[in-house]
Structure formats: C-alpha cells, structure tokens
Motif scaffolding. Structure first.
Motif, PDB file in Angstrom:
ATOM      1  N   TYR A 141       0.780  -1.699  -0.131  1.00 46.96           N
ATOM      2  CA  TYR A 141      -0.047  -0.298   0.127  1.00 46.96           C
ATOM      3  C   TYR A 141       1.037   1.426  -0.097  1.00 46.96           C
ATOM      4  O   TYR A 141       2.194   1.109   0.335  1.00 46.96           O
ATOM      5  CB  TYR A 141      -1.052   0.035   1.349  1.00 46.96           C
ATOM      6  N   GLY A 142       0.190   2.283  -0.841  1.00 46.79           N
ATOM      7  CA  GLY A 142       1.041   3.924  -0.085  1.00 46.79           C
ATOM      8  C   GLY A 142       2.375   3.984  -1.080  1.00 46.79           C
ATOM      9  O   GLY A 142       2.488   3.385  -1.896  1.00 46.79           O
ATOM     10  N   SER A 143       3.155   4.742  -0.702  1.00 45.57           N
ATOM     11  CA  SER A 143       4.608   4.283  -1.187  1.00 45.57           C
ATOM     12  C   SER A 143       5.130   3.245  -1.510  1.00 45.57           C
ATOM     13  O   SER A 143       5.845   2.778  -1.837  1.00 45.57           O
ATOM     14  CB  SER A 143       5.777   5.092   0.284  1.00 45.57           C
ATOM     15  N   PHE A 144       5.172   2.119  -0.620  1.00 48.03           N
ATOM     16  CA  PHE A 144       5.466   0.621  -0.454  1.00 48.03           C
ATOM     17  C   PHE A 144       5.166   0.204  -1.930  1.00 48.03           C
ATOM     18  O   PHE A 144       5.721  -0.604  -3.166  1.00 48.03           O
ATOM     19  CB  PHE A 144       5.051  -0.417   0.274  1.00 48.03           C
ATOM     20  N   ALA A 145       3.771   0.866  -2.129  1.00 48.94           N
ATOM     21  CA  ALA A 145       2.977  -0.283  -3.968  1.00 48.94           C
ATOM     22  C   ALA A 145       3.794   0.809  -4.659  1.00 48.94           C
ATOM     23  O   ALA A 145       3.639   0.785  -6.265  1.00 48.94           O
ATOM     24  CB  ALA A 145       1.785   0.364  -4.020  1.00 48.94           C
TER      25      ALA A 145
ATOM     26  N   ASN B  23      -1.737  -2.676  -4.382  1.00 49.62           N
ATOM     27  CA  ASN B  23      -3.527  -1.956  -4.131  1.00 49.62           C
ATOM     28  C   ASN B  23      -2.430  -0.431  -3.598  1.00 49.62           C
ATOM     29  O   ASN B  23      -2.573   0.516  -2.984  1.00 49.62           O
ATOM     30  CB  ASN B  23      -3.971  -2.735  -2.581  1.00 49.62           C
ATOM     31  N   ASP B  24      -3.428   0.914  -4.834  1.00 54.77           N
ATOM     32  CA  ASP B  24      -3.210   1.369  -5.364  1.00 54.77           C
ATOM     33  C   ASP B  24      -4.294   2.225  -5.210  1.00 54.77           C
ATOM     34  O   ASP B  24      -5.316   3.337  -5.598  1.00 54.77           O
ATOM     35  CB  ASP B  24      -2.283   1.632  -6.367  1.00 54.77           C
ATOM     36  N   THR B  25      -5.682   1.959  -4.978  1.00 57.85           N
ATOM     37  CA  THR B  25      -6.405   1.996  -4.919  1.00 57.85           C
ATOM     38  C   THR B  25      -7.182   2.956  -3.278  1.00 57.85           C
ATOM     39  O   THR B  25      -7.776   3.410  -2.847  1.00 57.85           O
ATOM     40  CB  THR B  25      -7.678   1.780  -5.386  1.00 57.85           C
ATOM     41  N   GLU B  26      -6.207   1.700  -2.561  1.00 58.44           N
ATOM     42  CA  GLU B  26      -7.005   1.683  -1.094  1.00 58.44           C
ATOM     43  C   GLU B  26      -6.189   3.031  -0.728  1.00 58.44           C
ATOM     44  O   GLU B  26      -4.587   2.285  -0.220  1.00 58.44           O
ATOM     45  CB  GLU B  26      -6.867   0.451   0.136  1.00 58.44           C
ATOM     46  N   THR B  27      -6.574   4.027   0.059  1.00 52.98           N
ATOM     47  CA  THR B  27      -5.996   5.551  -0.467  1.00 52.98           C
ATOM     48  C   THR B  27      -5.476   5.994   2.085  1.00 52.98           C
ATOM     49  O   THR B  27      -4.924   6.342   2.420  1.00 52.98           O
ATOM     50  CB  THR B  27      -6.102   6.575  -0.434  1.00 52.98           C
ATOM     51  N   ASP B  28      -6.948   5.383   2.503  1.00 53.96           N
ATOM     52  CA  ASP B  28      -7.208   5.742   4.031  1.00 53.96           C
ATOM     53  C   ASP B  28      -6.316   4.725   4.770  1.00 53.96           C
ATOM     54  O   ASP B  28      -6.969   3.870   4.990  1.00 53.96           O
ATOM     55  CB  ASP B  28      -8.433   5.532   4.134  1.00 53.96           C
TER      56      ASP B  28
ATOM     57  N   TYR C   5      -1.823   3.461   6.595  1.00 56.48           N
ATOM     58  CA  TYR C   5      -1.000   4.257   6.925  1.00 56.48           C
ATOM     59  C   TYR C   5       0.194   4.494   5.433  1.00 56.48           C
ATOM     60  O   TYR C   5       0.248   3.572   4.484  1.00 56.48           O
ATOM     61  CB  TYR C   5       0.129   3.727   7.780  1.00 56.48           C
ATOM     62  N   PRO C   6       1.327   5.294   4.779  1.00 58.36           N
ATOM     63  CA  PRO C   6       1.876   4.971   4.554  1.00 58.36           C
ATOM     64  C   PRO C   6       2.473   3.945   3.951  1.00 58.36           C
ATOM     65  O   PRO C   6       1.900   3.505   2.421  1.00 58.36           O
ATOM     66  CB  PRO C   6       2.587   6.637   3.283  1.00 58.36           C
ATOM     67  N   ASN C   7       3.264   3.210   4.677  1.00 56.79           N
ATOM     68  CA  ASN C   7       4.303   2.042   4.277  1.00 56.79           C
ATOM     69  C   ASN C   7       3.698   1.060   5.035  1.00 56.79           C
ATOM     70  O   ASN C   7       3.777   0.621   6.466  1.00 56.79           O
ATOM     71  CB  ASN C   7       5.431   2.848   4.779  1.00 56.79           C
ATOM     72  N   THR C   8       2.951   0.832   4.464  1.00 62.34           N
ATOM     73  CA  THR C   8       2.002  -0.206   5.008  1.00 62.34           C
ATOM     74  C   THR C   8       1.801  -1.580   4.766  1.00 62.34           C
ATOM     75  O   THR C   8       1.842  -1.882   3.012  1.00 62.34           O
ATOM     76  CB  THR C   8       0.071  -0.128   5.251  1.00 62.34           C
ATOM     77  N   VAL C   9       2.102  -3.216   4.678  1.00 62.86           N
ATOM     78  CA  VAL C   9       1.567  -4.734   3.920  1.00 62.86           C
ATOM     79  C   VAL C   9       1.016  -5.324   4.727  1.00 62.86           C
ATOM     80  O   VAL C   9       1.307  -5.643   5.274  1.00 62.86           O
ATOM     81  CB  VAL C   9       3.722  -4.532   3.713  1.00 62.86           C
ATOM     82  N   ASP C  10       0.432  -5.914   4.088  1.00 64.20           N
ATOM     83  CA  ASP C  10      -0.228  -6.854   4.346  1.00 64.20           C
ATOM     84  C   ASP C  10       0.357  -8.841   3.854  1.00 64.20           C
ATOM     85  O   ASP C  10       0.390  -8.125   2.360  1.00 64.20           O
ATOM     86  CB  ASP C  10      -2.028  -7.143   3.330  1.00 64.20           C
ATOM     87  N   ILE C  11       1.185  -9.398   5.100  1.00 63.23           N
ATOM     88  CA  ILE C  11       1.270 -10.413   4.080  1.00 63.23           C
ATOM     89  C   ILE C  11       0.580 -11.815   5.007  1.00 63.23           C
ATOM     90  O   ILE C  11       0.195 -11.930   5.777  1.00 63.23           O
ATOM     91  CB  ILE C  11       2.496 -10.870   5.278  1.00 63.23           C
TER      92      ILE C  11
END
Length: 222
Positions: free
Chosen positions: A48-52, A97-102, A104-110
């Motif tokens: 998510y966010g900048s990770f994406a 996932n660049d659609t979910e913006t709400d 934290y910017p540096n987030t990952v689901d594993i």
C-alpha cells in the motif's frame, strides 16, 4: 524533553537502500513468519501507499522475501532472496493496492500458508529508522513493535483466561513489560499479547495451552 537516538535517524545495520522501505519491511516479514509454524509453501505481499509505488526500486520486494525466510536486516542473502526462495520451493506473489488510500503510507499485508495448510495474515507498518508496528493479525487489530520478546495467545474471550496467562508467566519468572488484550467482539476471538524484557522460555507454550479456551500460542523472540 525527548531525545532522538542517532540510531533512530540512521536506522539499523541493514542491506539498503532505505531503513523504511528495506530494513523495516524485512523486520515486518521476519516477525510475521515467527507467528506461524513453518515451513511456508506460499506467501502473498499486498503493498500500500509508497510501498506500492516504489517497492522495486527500493528493494522492498527482496527485503520482504528475505524477512519471510528468516533473514535479518543485515543478511547479505537478501540481495538473492528471489533465487533462494525459488530454490526452497517457496511460492511468492507481490500485489499492488493503489486504490485504498485511507491507510498508513508504508503498509504491507502478508498472507502466509504453511505446508500443513494453516493460513495467517499479518499487517505491518514501517515507521522509519527500521522501526515497525504490527497492527493486525487475521483481521483482529493489534499493536506491538517486535522490540521486545512477545507471547501471543489466541483464545476465546472468556473470564479467567487473562488470569491463567499471567499466572503461567509468573510461575516461570517472566517479567511483563506490556500486556494488552485485543478482540474481535465480546465473547469472540481475542489476542492477548504479552511483551517481556527478556527472552521467553519456550516451554510456556504447552502450559498456556492447558486452558480449554486457548486456541493457539505464538512466541516471538526479540
């Protein structure tokens, strides 16, 4: 007055280039794989966010894959994590996932699946300087840093379970630094996370399981 350590600025010993995008993600994945019985056969990383946006250029993908295989932040094998994962027969995927913006910017689901068919999902946030926060386990919101040794007890939300956990730890002379209970809803699945200043004795697992409401016990050593 609060002070900032030089290590908070520079980050930990690591394979670069970024303490947030590389070291932090390696730590998140390293903590995640400690919560499931190995070996793993499949893992999916949702970014998510900048990770994406920058995960390839910053080596976030290599760091995540290295961490999920148990590599520390300064392990040079992180550079070859794709090849090593292939050699180990570990199936891996990266999902943007660049659609979910709400979020934290540096987030990952594993999402992890082991050879026994057990599936677990962990969400982590990279806070900078190599520091991280685990904020979700299997859809239950939690909060712990991984800086301390922790025991995570998955149990039914019933009276007496917390007392059972603290008694077991007390009997084993475990000094509790933090203890928090997170739950889906009243009476449903709960996660009690106890963090200690010292390494936790591995033999507490079976004793904690003696309570009929305890479903699973995970130990994450710092």
């Amino acid at each position: 007055m609060s002070f900032i350590s030089v290590f908070d600025v520079l980050g930990p010993n690591m394979i670069g280039p970024s303490s947030s995008h590389t070291a932090g993600t390696a730590v998140i994945a390293y903590l995640a794989q400690k919560m499931i019985n190995g070996p793993l056969k499949k893992v999916e990383f949702t970014l998510y966010g900048s990770f994406a946006k920058t995960y390839k250029g910053h080596g976030t993908d290599r760091a995540l894959l290295g961490g999920i295989m148990g590599f520390s932040t300064d392990d040079t094998r992180i550079r070859e994590s794709f090849r090593i994962a292939d050699e180990r027969g570990l199936e891996f995927h990266f999902i943007v996932n660049d659609t979910e913006t709400d979020i934290y910017p540096n987030t990952v689901d594993i999402r992890m699946e082991n050879e026994a068919g057990q599936v677990m999902t962990v969400r982590g946030e990279s806070l900078g300087g190599g520091k991280v926060r685990i904020v979700r386990i299997n859809q239950v919101k939690v909060d712990f840093s991984g800086e301390y040794s922790a025991v995570i007890v998955v149990h039914q939300d019933k009276p007496g379970v917390a007392a059972h956990i603290t008694k077991v730890l007390s009997d084993c002379s475990v000094n509790i630094a933090f203890m928090r209970i997170f739950r889906e809803a009243k009476g449903h699945t709960a996660y009690t996370i106890v963090e200690s200043d010292n390494r936790l004795p591995e033999n507490i697992t079976e004793t904690l399981r003696e309570n009929s409401h305890v479903h699973d016990v995970m130990i994450v050593q710092s």
